[in-house]
Design an enzyme around this catalytic site. Sequence first.
Site, PDB file in Angstrom:
ATOM      1  N   GLU A   1      13.707  -5.280  -5.042  1.00  0.00           N
ATOM      2  CA  GLU A   1      12.651  -5.430  -6.036  1.00  0.00           C
ATOM      3  C   GLU A   1      13.153  -5.177  -7.463  1.00  0.00           C
ATOM      4  O   GLU A   1      12.655  -5.759  -8.409  1.00  0.00           O
ATOM      5  CB  GLU A   1      11.505  -4.465  -5.676  1.00  0.00           C
ATOM      6  CG  GLU A   1      10.281  -4.528  -6.565  1.00  0.00           C
ATOM      7  CD  GLU A   1       9.499  -5.836  -6.449  1.00  0.00           C
ATOM      8  OE1 GLU A   1      10.014  -6.789  -5.852  1.00  0.00           O
ATOM      9  OE2 GLU A   1       8.385  -5.897  -6.988  1.00  0.00           O
TER      10      GLU A   1
ATOM     11  N   THR B   1       4.985   8.410  -8.224  1.00  0.00           N
ATOM     12  CA  THR B   1       6.415   8.689  -8.196  1.00  0.00           C
ATOM     13  C   THR B   1       6.748   9.548  -6.982  1.00  0.00           C
ATOM     14  O   THR B   1       7.695   9.283  -6.241  1.00  0.00           O
ATOM     15  CB  THR B   1       6.808   9.469  -9.473  1.00  0.00           C
ATOM     16  OG1 THR B   1       6.484   8.650 -10.582  1.00  0.00           O
ATOM     17  CG2 THR B   1       8.273   9.805  -9.480  1.00  0.00           C
TER      18      THR B   1
ATOM     19  N   GLY C   1       0.832  -1.211   0.000  1.00  0.00           N
ATOM     20  CA  GLY C   1       0.000   0.000   0.000  1.00  0.00           C
ATOM     21  C   GLY C   1       0.859   1.250   0.000  1.00  0.00           C
ATOM     22  O   GLY C   1       0.982   1.916   1.035  1.00  0.00           O
TER      23      GLY C   1
HETATM   24  C1  LIG Z   1      -0.263  -2.773 -12.925  1.00  0.00           C
HETATM   25  C2  LIG Z   1       0.196  -1.913 -11.819  1.00  0.00           C
HETATM   26  C3  LIG Z   1       0.342  -2.471 -10.567  1.00  0.00           C
HETATM   27  C4  LIG Z   1       0.744  -1.665  -9.493  1.00  0.00           C
HETATM   28  N1  LIG Z   1       0.812  -2.227  -8.248  1.00  0.00           N
HETATM   29  C5  LIG Z   1       1.057  -1.422  -7.204  1.00  0.00           C
HETATM   30  C6  LIG Z   1       0.977  -1.939  -5.876  1.00  0.00           C
HETATM   31  O1  LIG Z   1       0.711  -3.126  -5.664  1.00  0.00           O
HETATM   32  N2  LIG Z   1       1.184  -1.105  -4.851  1.00  0.00           N
HETATM   33  C7  LIG Z   1       1.494   0.236  -5.029  1.00  0.00           C
HETATM   34  O2  LIG Z   1       1.694   0.928  -4.041  1.00  0.00           O
HETATM   35  N3  LIG Z   1       1.563   0.761  -6.281  1.00  0.00           N
HETATM   36  C8  LIG Z   1       1.351  -0.023  -7.357  1.00  0.00           C
HETATM   37  N4  LIG Z   1       1.398   0.486  -8.627  1.00  0.00           N
HETATM   38  C9  LIG Z   1       1.628   1.942  -8.777  1.00  0.00           C
HETATM   39  C10 LIG Z   1       2.964   2.296  -9.359  1.00  0.00           C
HETATM   40  O3  LIG Z   1       3.983   2.143  -8.404  1.00  0.00           O
HETATM   41  C11 LIG Z   1       2.820   3.743  -9.845  1.00  0.00           C
HETATM   42  O4  LIG Z   1       1.964   3.708 -10.972  1.00  0.00           O
HETATM   43  C12 LIG Z   1       4.140   4.349 -10.192  1.00  0.00           C
HETATM   44  O5  LIG Z   1       4.882   4.598  -9.030  1.00  0.00           O
HETATM   45  C13 LIG Z   1       3.965   5.684 -10.968  1.00  0.00           C
HETATM   46  O6  LIG Z   1       3.127   6.542 -10.290  1.00  0.00           O
HETATM   47  P1  LIG Z   1       1.892   7.238 -11.034  1.00  0.00           P
HETATM   48  O7  LIG Z   1       1.083   6.175 -11.697  1.00  0.00           O
HETATM   49  O8  LIG Z   1       1.217   8.123 -10.049  1.00  0.00           O
HETATM   50  O9  LIG Z   1       2.552   8.095 -12.198  1.00  0.00           O
HETATM   51  P2  LIG Z   1       3.265   9.507 -12.038  1.00  0.00           P
HETATM   52  O10 LIG Z   1       4.100   9.504 -10.835  1.00  0.00           O
HETATM   53  O11 LIG Z   1       2.213  10.565 -12.146  1.00  0.00           O
HETATM   54  O12 LIG Z   1       4.190   9.538 -13.311  1.00  0.00           O
HETATM   55  C14 LIG Z   1       3.674   9.827 -14.624  1.00  0.00           C
HETATM   56  C15 LIG Z   1       4.879  10.008 -15.545  1.00  0.00           C
HETATM   57  O13 LIG Z   1       5.654  11.154 -15.131  1.00  0.00           O
HETATM   58  C16 LIG Z   1       7.018  10.780 -14.923  1.00  0.00           C
HETATM   59  N5  LIG Z   1       7.569  11.494 -13.778  1.00  0.00           N
HETATM   60  C17 LIG Z   1       6.963  11.728 -12.580  1.00  0.00           C
HETATM   61  N6  LIG Z   1       7.811  12.386 -11.768  1.00  0.00           N
HETATM   62  C18 LIG Z   1       8.979  12.547 -12.437  1.00  0.00           C
HETATM   63  C19 LIG Z   1      10.234  13.138 -12.116  1.00  0.00           C
HETATM   64  N7  LIG Z   1      10.466  13.687 -10.920  1.00  0.00           N
HETATM   65  N8  LIG Z   1      11.211  13.117 -13.056  1.00  0.00           N
HETATM   66  C20 LIG Z   1      10.982  12.559 -14.281  1.00  0.00           C
HETATM   67  N9  LIG Z   1       9.814  11.987 -14.639  1.00  0.00           N
HETATM   68  C21 LIG Z   1       8.818  11.987 -13.725  1.00  0.00           C
HETATM   69  C22 LIG Z   1       6.973   9.305 -14.592  1.00  0.00           C
HETATM   70  O14 LIG Z   1       8.211   8.670 -14.881  1.00  0.00           O
HETATM   71  C23 LIG Z   1       5.855   8.820 -15.526  1.00  0.00           C
HETATM   72  O15 LIG Z   1       6.337   8.596 -16.827  1.00  0.00           O
HETATM   73  C24 LIG Z   1       1.026  -0.284  -9.708  1.00  0.00           C
HETATM   74  C25 LIG Z   1       0.894   0.273 -10.982  1.00  0.00           C
HETATM   75  C26 LIG Z   1       0.467  -0.516 -12.034  1.00  0.00           C
HETATM   76  C27 LIG Z   1       0.315   0.124 -13.376  1.00  0.00           C
END
Ligand SMILES: Cc1cc2nc3c(=O)[nH]c(=O)nc-3n(C[C@H](O)[C@H](O)[C@H](O)COP(=O)(O)OP(=O)(O)OC[C@H]3O[C@@H](n4cnc5c(N)ncnc54)[C@H](O)[C@@H]3O)c2cc1C
Length: 380
Positions: free
Chosen positions: A245, A139, A131
Amino acid sequence: MEFGWTTEQLQYRARVRAALDELLPDDWDETYVPESYASDLQIEFSREFCAKLAERGLLVPHWPVEYGGCGQPDWDHFILGEEMKAAGEPRGPQYMNVNWIGPTLMRYGTEAQKAQHVKGIASGKVIWCQGFSEPNAGTDLAALRTRAERTGDHYVINGSKIWTSYARKADWCFLLARTGASRKDISIFLLPMDSPGISVTSFPGLIKPGHLNEVFFTDVEVPVENRVGEEGQAWEIITHALSYERVGVPRYHVGLEALKLAIEQLKAEGRYDDPIIRSRAGMIAAKFEGARMLTYLVVDQRVKRMPPSTDANLSRIWSLDAVAELMNFLVEFVPDCLAGGDKLLEDYYRINIPAGVTGGTNEIQLDLVAQRGLGLPRGA
Ligand SMILES: Cc1cc2nc3c(=O)[nH]c(=O)nc-3n(C[C@H](O)[C@H](O)[C@H](O)COP(=O)(O)OP(=O)(O)OC[C@H]3O[C@@H](n4cnc5c(N)ncnc54)[C@H](O)[C@@H]3O)c2cc1C
Protein backbone atom coordinates in the site's frame (compact mmCIF):
# COMPACT_ATOMS: atom_id res chain seq x y z
CA MET A 1 20.87 2.49 -13.75
CA GLU A 2 18.37 2.88 -16.58
CA PHE A 3 15.70 5.53 -16.01
CA GLY A 4 13.99 5.29 -19.40
CA TRP A 5 10.98 3.18 -20.38
CA THR A 6 11.35 0.31 -22.84
CA THR A 7 9.49 0.33 -26.15
CA GLU A 8 7.14 -2.37 -24.79
CA GLN A 9 6.39 -0.27 -21.71
CA LEU A 10 5.68 2.80 -23.83
CA GLN A 11 3.36 0.73 -26.00
CA TYR A 12 1.63 -0.60 -22.91
CA ARG A 13 1.13 2.93 -21.55
CA ALA A 14 -0.37 3.97 -24.89
CA ARG A 15 -2.73 0.98 -24.68
CA VAL A 16 -3.89 2.01 -21.21
CA ARG A 17 -4.46 5.60 -22.36
CA ALA A 18 -6.47 4.39 -25.36
CA ALA A 19 -8.63 2.24 -23.07
CA LEU A 20 -9.23 5.23 -20.79
CA ASP A 21 -10.23 7.37 -23.77
CA GLU A 22 -12.66 4.72 -24.87
CA LEU A 23 -14.13 3.76 -21.50
CA LEU A 24 -14.49 7.01 -19.58
CA PRO A 25 -17.80 8.82 -20.18
CA ASP A 26 -17.71 12.28 -21.81
CA ASP A 27 -18.80 13.91 -18.57
CA TRP A 28 -16.16 12.10 -16.48
CA ASP A 29 -14.33 15.31 -15.49
CA GLU A 30 -17.51 17.31 -14.78
CA THR A 31 -19.75 14.72 -13.13
CA TYR A 32 -17.58 12.03 -11.60
CA VAL A 33 -14.18 13.57 -10.69
CA PRO A 34 -15.66 16.28 -8.41
CA GLU A 35 -17.21 13.48 -6.34
CA SER A 36 -15.00 11.65 -3.89
CA TYR A 37 -13.83 8.25 -5.16
CA ALA A 38 -15.58 6.94 -2.06
CA SER A 39 -18.93 8.45 -3.12
CA ASP A 40 -21.77 6.11 -4.04
CA LEU A 41 -21.67 7.34 -7.65
CA GLN A 42 -17.99 6.56 -8.10
CA ILE A 43 -18.14 3.27 -6.23
CA GLU A 44 -20.94 2.02 -8.47
CA PHE A 45 -19.21 3.38 -11.57
CA SER A 46 -16.10 1.41 -10.64
CA ARG A 47 -17.97 -1.90 -10.88
CA GLU A 48 -18.84 -1.24 -14.49
CA PHE A 49 -15.50 0.33 -15.38
CA CYS A 50 -13.27 -2.25 -13.68
CA ALA A 51 -15.24 -5.12 -15.23
CA LYS A 52 -14.49 -3.62 -18.66
CA LEU A 53 -10.82 -3.18 -17.74
CA ALA A 54 -10.75 -6.81 -16.64
CA GLU A 55 -12.21 -7.97 -19.97
CA ARG A 56 -9.35 -6.15 -21.71
CA GLY A 57 -6.69 -7.64 -19.40
CA LEU A 58 -6.04 -4.23 -17.87
CA LEU A 59 -7.20 -4.67 -14.29
CA VAL A 60 -4.64 -7.14 -12.90
CA PRO A 61 -2.18 -7.59 -15.79
CA HIS A 62 0.63 -8.54 -13.38
CA TRP A 63 -1.25 -11.35 -11.59
CA PRO A 64 -0.59 -14.97 -12.49
CA VAL A 65 -2.86 -16.35 -15.19
CA GLU A 66 -4.43 -18.88 -12.78
CA TYR A 67 -5.78 -15.95 -10.72
CA GLY A 68 -7.25 -14.06 -13.63
CA GLY A 69 -4.14 -12.03 -14.54
CA CYS A 70 -1.96 -12.00 -17.64
CA GLY A 71 1.42 -12.80 -16.01
CA GLN A 72 2.88 -9.43 -17.09
CA PRO A 73 5.71 -7.69 -15.20
CA ASP A 74 4.87 -5.66 -12.08
CA TRP A 75 5.99 -2.55 -13.95
CA ASP A 76 2.92 -2.83 -16.17
CA HIS A 77 0.65 -2.72 -13.15
CA PHE A 78 2.55 0.32 -11.99
CA ILE A 79 2.24 2.11 -15.33
CA LEU A 80 -1.47 1.32 -15.19
CA GLY A 81 -1.65 2.86 -11.68
CA GLU A 82 0.04 6.07 -12.85
CA GLU A 83 -2.37 6.45 -15.75
CA MET A 84 -5.41 5.72 -13.58
CA LYS A 85 -4.32 8.25 -10.97
CA ALA A 86 -3.69 10.85 -13.67
CA ALA A 87 -7.24 10.25 -14.96
CA GLY A 88 -8.82 10.76 -11.52
CA GLU A 89 -8.65 7.08 -10.38
CA PRO A 90 -11.72 5.67 -12.11
CA ARG A 91 -11.04 2.31 -10.44
CA GLY A 92 -12.37 4.06 -7.30
CA PRO A 93 -12.11 1.73 -4.32
CA GLN A 94 -10.86 -1.14 -6.46
CA TYR A 95 -7.30 0.26 -6.59
CA MET A 96 -7.12 -1.21 -3.07
CA ASN A 97 -8.25 -4.67 -4.19
CA VAL A 98 -5.59 -4.93 -6.85
CA ASN A 99 -2.83 -3.28 -4.80
CA TRP A 100 -2.95 -5.29 -1.66
CA ILE A 101 -6.09 -7.33 -0.88
CA GLY A 102 -5.68 -9.69 -3.84
CA PRO A 103 -1.90 -10.16 -3.40
CA THR A 104 -2.36 -10.74 0.35
CA LEU A 105 -4.96 -13.43 -0.25
CA MET A 106 -2.74 -15.04 -2.89
CA ARG A 107 -0.06 -15.42 -0.25
CA TYR A 108 -2.04 -16.15 2.92
CA GLY A 109 -5.50 -17.29 1.75
CA THR A 110 -6.74 -20.88 1.66
CA GLU A 111 -7.36 -22.46 -1.74
CA ALA A 112 -11.09 -21.81 -1.31
CA GLN A 113 -10.48 -18.15 -0.39
CA LYS A 114 -8.22 -17.72 -3.40
CA ALA A 115 -10.73 -19.34 -5.73
CA GLN A 116 -13.56 -17.15 -4.49
CA HIS A 117 -11.96 -13.82 -3.72
CA VAL A 118 -8.85 -13.46 -5.85
CA LYS A 119 -10.81 -14.40 -8.94
CA GLY A 120 -13.68 -12.17 -7.79
CA ILE A 121 -11.32 -9.20 -7.51
CA ALA A 122 -9.85 -10.00 -10.93
CA SER A 123 -13.36 -9.78 -12.40
CA GLY A 124 -13.57 -6.09 -11.36
CA LYS A 125 -17.08 -6.42 -9.96
CA VAL A 126 -16.43 -6.73 -6.23
CA ILE A 127 -15.97 -3.88 -3.75
CA TRP A 128 -14.01 -4.31 -0.52
CA CYS A 129 -13.52 -2.14 2.52
CA GLN A 130 -10.76 -2.23 5.08
CA GLY A 131 -11.99 -2.63 8.67
CA PHE A 132 -8.89 -1.85 10.73
CA SER A 133 -9.25 1.49 12.60
CA GLU A 134 -11.45 1.98 15.64
CA PRO A 135 -12.31 5.08 17.70
CA ASN A 136 -9.38 4.43 20.07
CA ALA A 137 -7.22 2.30 17.83
CA GLY A 138 -5.78 4.02 14.77
CA THR A 139 -2.01 4.11 14.90
CA ASP A 140 -2.10 1.82 17.91
CA LEU A 141 -4.03 -0.93 16.16
CA ALA A 142 -3.15 -3.40 18.90
CA ALA A 143 -5.60 -1.49 21.12
CA LEU A 144 -8.55 -2.52 18.96
CA ARG A 145 -11.58 -3.83 20.85
CA THR A 146 -13.78 -5.45 18.22
CA ARG A 147 -13.93 -9.08 19.33
CA ALA A 148 -14.38 -12.34 17.45
CA GLU A 149 -15.47 -15.14 19.82
CA ARG A 150 -15.23 -18.67 18.47
CA THR A 151 -18.42 -20.72 18.85
CA GLY A 152 -18.18 -24.12 17.12
CA ASP A 153 -17.66 -23.66 13.41
CA HIS A 154 -18.06 -19.90 13.39
CA TYR A 155 -17.00 -16.70 15.14
CA VAL A 156 -19.32 -14.04 16.57
CA ILE A 157 -18.16 -10.46 15.96
CA ASN A 158 -19.06 -7.53 18.22
CA GLY A 159 -17.64 -4.02 18.14
CA SER A 160 -17.23 -1.10 15.76
CA LYS A 161 -14.87 0.39 13.18
CA ILE A 162 -14.41 3.99 12.15
CA TRP A 163 -13.17 5.83 9.02
CA THR A 164 -14.08 2.77 6.95
CA SER A 165 -13.97 4.12 3.39
CA TYR A 166 -16.39 2.50 0.88
CA ALA A 167 -18.26 0.62 3.67
CA ARG A 168 -21.69 1.81 2.51
CA LYS A 169 -21.39 -0.02 -0.81
CA ALA A 170 -18.78 -2.69 -0.09
CA ASP A 171 -19.55 -6.37 -0.66
CA TRP A 172 -16.78 -7.60 1.65
CA CYS A 173 -14.78 -6.31 4.59
CA PHE A 174 -11.14 -7.25 5.28
CA LEU A 175 -11.65 -7.15 9.04
CA LEU A 176 -9.27 -7.13 12.01
CA ALA A 177 -10.75 -8.48 15.24
CA ARG A 178 -9.42 -9.56 18.62
CA THR A 179 -9.42 -13.33 19.20
CA GLY A 180 -7.53 -13.48 22.50
CA ALA A 181 -6.51 -11.57 25.58
CA SER A 182 -3.04 -10.31 24.66
CA ARG A 183 -2.44 -7.21 22.52
CA LYS A 184 -1.16 -9.34 19.67
CA ASP A 185 -4.11 -11.78 19.66
CA ILE A 186 -5.69 -10.30 16.55
CA SER A 187 -6.96 -12.20 13.52
CA ILE A 188 -8.22 -11.38 10.05
CA PHE A 189 -11.67 -12.25 8.72
CA LEU A 190 -13.29 -11.92 5.32
CA LEU A 191 -16.74 -10.70 6.21
CA PRO A 192 -19.69 -10.30 3.81
CA MET A 193 -21.05 -6.80 4.37
CA ASP A 194 -24.64 -8.03 4.02
CA SER A 195 -24.28 -10.26 7.10
CA PRO A 196 -27.08 -9.77 9.63
CA GLY A 197 -25.95 -7.50 12.50
CA ILE A 198 -23.87 -5.02 10.44
CA SER A 199 -24.90 -1.39 10.21
CA VAL A 200 -23.07 1.50 8.54
CA THR A 201 -23.47 5.21 9.18
CA SER A 202 -21.68 8.04 7.35
CA PHE A 203 -20.46 11.30 8.83
CA PRO A 204 -19.26 14.53 7.22
CA GLY A 205 -15.67 15.81 7.12
CA LEU A 206 -13.48 18.38 5.39
CA ILE A 207 -12.73 16.11 2.47
CA LYS A 208 -15.34 15.49 -0.19
CA PRO A 209 -18.71 14.09 0.96
CA GLY A 210 -19.25 10.37 1.21
CA HIS A 211 -15.82 9.43 2.45
CA LEU A 212 -16.18 8.71 6.13
CA ASN A 213 -18.17 5.88 7.70
CA GLU A 214 -18.59 4.03 10.94
CA VAL A 215 -19.45 0.33 10.94
CA PHE A 216 -21.15 -1.42 13.85
CA PHE A 217 -21.14 -5.19 14.43
CA THR A 218 -23.72 -6.79 16.70
CA ASP A 219 -23.48 -10.59 17.05
CA VAL A 220 -22.35 -10.95 13.44
CA GLU A 221 -21.59 -14.57 12.57
CA VAL A 222 -18.71 -15.44 10.29
CA PRO A 223 -17.68 -19.03 9.44
CA VAL A 224 -14.27 -20.27 10.60
CA GLU A 225 -13.26 -20.80 6.96
CA ASN A 226 -13.43 -17.02 6.47
CA ARG A 227 -10.46 -16.48 8.78
CA VAL A 228 -7.26 -15.62 6.90
CA GLY A 229 -4.22 -17.44 8.29
CA GLU A 230 -4.06 -18.71 11.84
CA GLU A 231 -5.59 -17.07 14.90
CA GLY A 232 -3.25 -14.27 15.99
CA GLN A 233 -1.44 -14.08 12.64
CA ALA A 234 -2.86 -10.66 11.71
CA TRP A 235 0.35 -8.71 12.38
CA GLU A 236 2.45 -10.70 10.00
CA ILE A 237 -0.26 -10.55 7.35
CA ILE A 238 -0.97 -6.83 7.52
CA THR A 239 2.73 -5.94 7.63
CA HIS A 240 3.03 -7.76 4.32
CA ALA A 241 -0.18 -6.21 2.96
CA LEU A 242 0.71 -2.64 3.85
CA SER A 243 4.15 -2.84 2.26
CA TYR A 244 2.19 -2.91 -1.03
CA GLU A 245 0.00 0.00 0.00
CA ARG A 246 2.89 2.40 0.72
CA VAL A 247 3.64 2.90 -2.95
CA GLY A 248 0.12 2.09 -4.11
CA VAL A 249 -0.77 5.69 -4.94
CA PRO A 250 1.58 7.50 -7.35
CA ARG A 251 0.98 10.94 -5.83
CA TYR A 252 3.75 12.66 -7.80
CA HIS A 253 1.77 12.22 -11.01
CA VAL A 254 -1.22 14.31 -10.00
CA GLY A 255 0.93 16.58 -7.80
CA LEU A 256 2.94 17.76 -10.78
CA GLU A 257 -0.27 18.37 -12.75
CA ALA A 258 -1.72 20.42 -9.89
CA LEU A 259 1.51 22.42 -9.64
CA LYS A 260 1.31 23.17 -13.38
CA LEU A 261 -2.26 24.45 -12.97
CA ALA A 262 -1.19 26.72 -10.11
CA ILE A 263 1.73 28.06 -12.16
CA GLU A 264 -0.60 28.79 -15.10
CA GLN A 265 -2.84 30.73 -12.75
CA LEU A 266 0.13 32.72 -11.37
CA LYS A 267 1.37 33.46 -14.90
CA ALA A 268 -2.09 34.65 -15.93
CA GLU A 269 -2.04 37.04 -12.97
CA GLY A 270 1.51 38.24 -13.88
CA ARG A 271 2.93 36.97 -10.59
CA TYR A 272 5.18 34.16 -11.74
CA ASP A 273 8.23 36.41 -12.11
CA ASP A 274 8.48 36.65 -8.34
CA PRO A 275 11.74 34.78 -7.51
CA ILE A 276 10.35 33.46 -4.22
CA ILE A 277 7.34 31.92 -5.93
CA ARG A 278 9.51 30.46 -8.70
CA SER A 279 12.01 28.91 -6.32
CA ARG A 280 9.25 27.42 -4.15
CA ALA A 281 7.59 25.94 -7.25
CA GLY A 282 10.95 24.56 -8.41
CA MET A 283 11.60 22.92 -5.05
CA ILE A 284 8.18 21.28 -5.08
CA ALA A 285 8.67 19.97 -8.63
CA ALA A 286 12.08 18.57 -7.60
CA LYS A 287 10.51 16.87 -4.57
CA PHE A 288 7.85 15.22 -6.68
CA GLU A 289 10.55 13.99 -9.07
CA GLY A 290 12.46 12.63 -6.06
CA ALA A 291 9.27 10.88 -4.95
CA ARG A 292 8.93 9.36 -8.42
CA MET A 293 12.47 7.97 -8.29
CA LEU A 294 12.04 6.53 -4.80
CA THR A 295 8.79 4.90 -5.85
CA TYR A 296 10.44 3.41 -8.93
CA LEU A 297 13.21 2.05 -6.69
CA VAL A 298 10.62 0.19 -4.60
CA VAL A 299 8.83 -1.16 -7.66
CA ASP A 300 12.17 -2.31 -9.05
CA GLN A 301 12.89 -4.18 -5.79
CA ARG A 302 9.49 -5.83 -6.03
CA VAL A 303 10.08 -6.84 -9.64
CA LYS A 304 13.35 -8.44 -8.50
CA ARG A 305 11.43 -10.31 -5.76
CA MET A 306 13.43 -8.63 -2.99
CA PRO A 307 11.75 -8.62 0.46
CA PRO A 308 9.81 -5.46 1.43
CA SER A 309 12.13 -2.85 2.99
CA THR A 310 11.86 0.56 4.64
CA ASP A 311 12.50 2.11 1.23
CA ALA A 312 8.72 1.82 0.80
CA ASN A 313 8.19 3.92 3.96
CA LEU A 314 10.79 6.43 2.76
CA SER A 315 9.09 6.70 -0.58
CA ARG A 316 5.77 7.43 1.12
CA ILE A 317 7.32 10.01 3.48
CA TRP A 318 8.96 11.82 0.58
CA SER A 319 5.75 11.82 -1.49
CA LEU A 320 3.67 13.12 1.39
CA ASP A 321 6.22 15.81 2.10
CA ALA A 322 5.94 17.03 -1.49
CA VAL A 323 2.13 16.95 -1.25
CA ALA A 324 2.21 18.99 2.00
CA GLU A 325 4.53 21.58 0.43
CA LEU A 326 2.29 21.90 -2.59
CA MET A 327 -0.77 22.36 -0.38
CA ASN A 328 1.02 25.13 1.57
CA PHE A 329 2.02 26.73 -1.74
CA LEU A 330 -1.60 26.73 -2.93
CA VAL A 331 -2.85 28.30 0.29
CA GLU A 332 -0.12 30.92 0.26
CA PHE A 333 -0.07 31.95 -3.40
CA VAL A 334 -3.35 30.95 -5.09
CA PRO A 335 -5.88 30.78 -2.23
CA ASP A 336 -8.72 31.98 -4.49
CA CYS A 337 -8.43 28.73 -6.45
CA LEU A 338 -9.39 26.74 -3.41
CA ALA A 339 -12.81 28.16 -2.69
CA GLY A 340 -14.76 27.39 -5.82
CA GLY A 341 -12.16 28.97 -8.15
CA ASP A 342 -10.39 26.17 -9.96
CA LYS A 343 -12.31 22.93 -9.56
CA LEU A 344 -9.31 20.69 -10.14
CA LEU A 345 -7.09 22.52 -7.67
CA GLU A 346 -9.82 22.62 -5.05
CA ASP A 347 -10.31 18.95 -5.68
CA TYR A 348 -6.62 18.23 -5.27
CA TYR A 349 -6.56 20.14 -2.01
CA ARG A 350 -9.59 18.48 -0.49
CA ILE A 351 -8.64 14.95 -1.41
CA ASN A 352 -5.16 15.43 0.05
CA ILE A 353 -6.20 16.89 3.39
CA PRO A 354 -5.96 13.45 5.03
CA ALA A 355 -3.04 12.19 2.88
CA GLY A 356 -0.59 12.14 5.80
CA VAL A 357 -3.02 10.15 7.94
CA THR A 358 -4.64 7.44 5.82
CA GLY A 359 -2.73 4.19 5.55
CA GLY A 360 -0.52 5.04 8.56
CA THR A 361 0.58 8.53 9.60
CA ASN A 362 3.84 10.17 8.57
CA GLU A 363 5.20 10.05 12.13
CA ILE A 364 4.76 6.29 12.14
CA GLN A 365 6.51 5.92 8.79
CA LEU A 366 9.44 7.89 10.28
CA ASP A 367 9.46 5.62 13.34
CA LEU A 368 9.58 2.55 11.12
CA VAL A 369 12.51 3.92 9.11
CA ALA A 370 14.35 4.82 12.34
CA GLN A 371 13.83 1.43 13.96
CA ARG A 372 13.82 -1.05 11.09
CA GLY A 373 15.92 0.84 8.56
CA LEU A 374 18.49 2.53 10.79
CA GLY A 375 18.36 0.14 13.76
CA LEU A 376 17.73 2.94 16.26
CA PRO A 377 16.16 2.00 19.62
CA ARG A 378 12.45 2.52 20.27
CA GLY A 379 11.61 5.82 21.98
CA ALA A 380 10.14 5.86 25.48
C1 LIG B 1 -10.02 9.87 4.85
C2 LIG B 1 -9.63 8.72 5.68
C3 LIG B 1 -9.90 7.45 5.22
C4 LIG B 1 -9.57 6.34 6.01
N1 LIG B 1 -9.92 5.09 5.57
C5 LIG B 1 -9.73 4.05 6.39
C6 LIG B 1 -10.22 2.76 6.03
O1 LIG B 1 -10.81 2.58 4.96
N2 LIG B 1 -10.06 1.75 6.89
C7 LIG B 1 -9.40 1.90 8.10
O2 LIG B 1 -9.27 0.92 8.82
N3 LIG B 1 -8.93 3.12 8.48
C8 LIG B 1 -9.08 4.18 7.66
N4 LIG B 1 -8.63 5.42 8.03
C9 LIG B 1 -8.03 5.57 9.38
C10 LIG B 1 -6.55 5.82 9.37
O3 LIG B 1 -5.84 4.65 9.08
C11 LIG B 1 -6.23 6.38 10.76
O4 LIG B 1 -6.79 7.68 10.81
C12 LIG B 1 -4.76 6.43 11.02
O5 LIG B 1 -4.26 5.13 11.20
C13 LIG B 1 -4.43 7.27 12.28
O6 LIG B 1 -5.17 6.85 13.36
P1 LIG B 1 -6.00 7.89 14.25
O7 LIG B 1 -6.87 8.69 13.34
O8 LIG B 1 -6.65 7.13 15.35
O9 LIG B 1 -4.91 8.89 14.82
P2 LIG B 1 -3.93 8.62 16.05
O10 LIG B 1 -3.41 7.25 15.97
O11 LIG B 1 -4.65 9.01 17.30
O12 LIG B 1 -2.77 9.63 15.75
C14 LIG B 1 -2.89 11.04 16.03
C15 LIG B 1 -1.51 11.66 15.84
O13 LIG B 1 -0.59 11.11 16.82
C16 LIG B 1 0.56 10.57 16.17
N5 LIG B 1 1.00 9.35 16.84
C17 LIG B 1 0.21 8.34 17.32
N6 LIG B 1 0.99 7.38 17.84
C18 LIG B 1 2.28 7.75 17.67
C19 LIG B 1 3.54 7.16 17.99
N7 LIG B 1 3.62 5.97 18.58
N8 LIG B 1 4.67 7.84 17.67
C20 LIG B 1 4.59 9.07 17.06
N9 LIG B 1 3.43 9.67 16.74
C21 LIG B 1 2.28 9.02 17.05
C22 LIG B 1 0.09 10.20 14.78
O14 LIG B 1 1.17 10.17 13.86
C23 LIG B 1 -0.87 11.36 14.47
O15 LIG B 1 -0.18 12.50 14.03
C24 LIG B 1 -8.92 6.53 7.27
C25 LIG B 1 -8.63 7.82 7.72
C26 LIG B 1 -8.99 8.91 6.95
C27 LIG B 1 -8.68 10.27 7.49
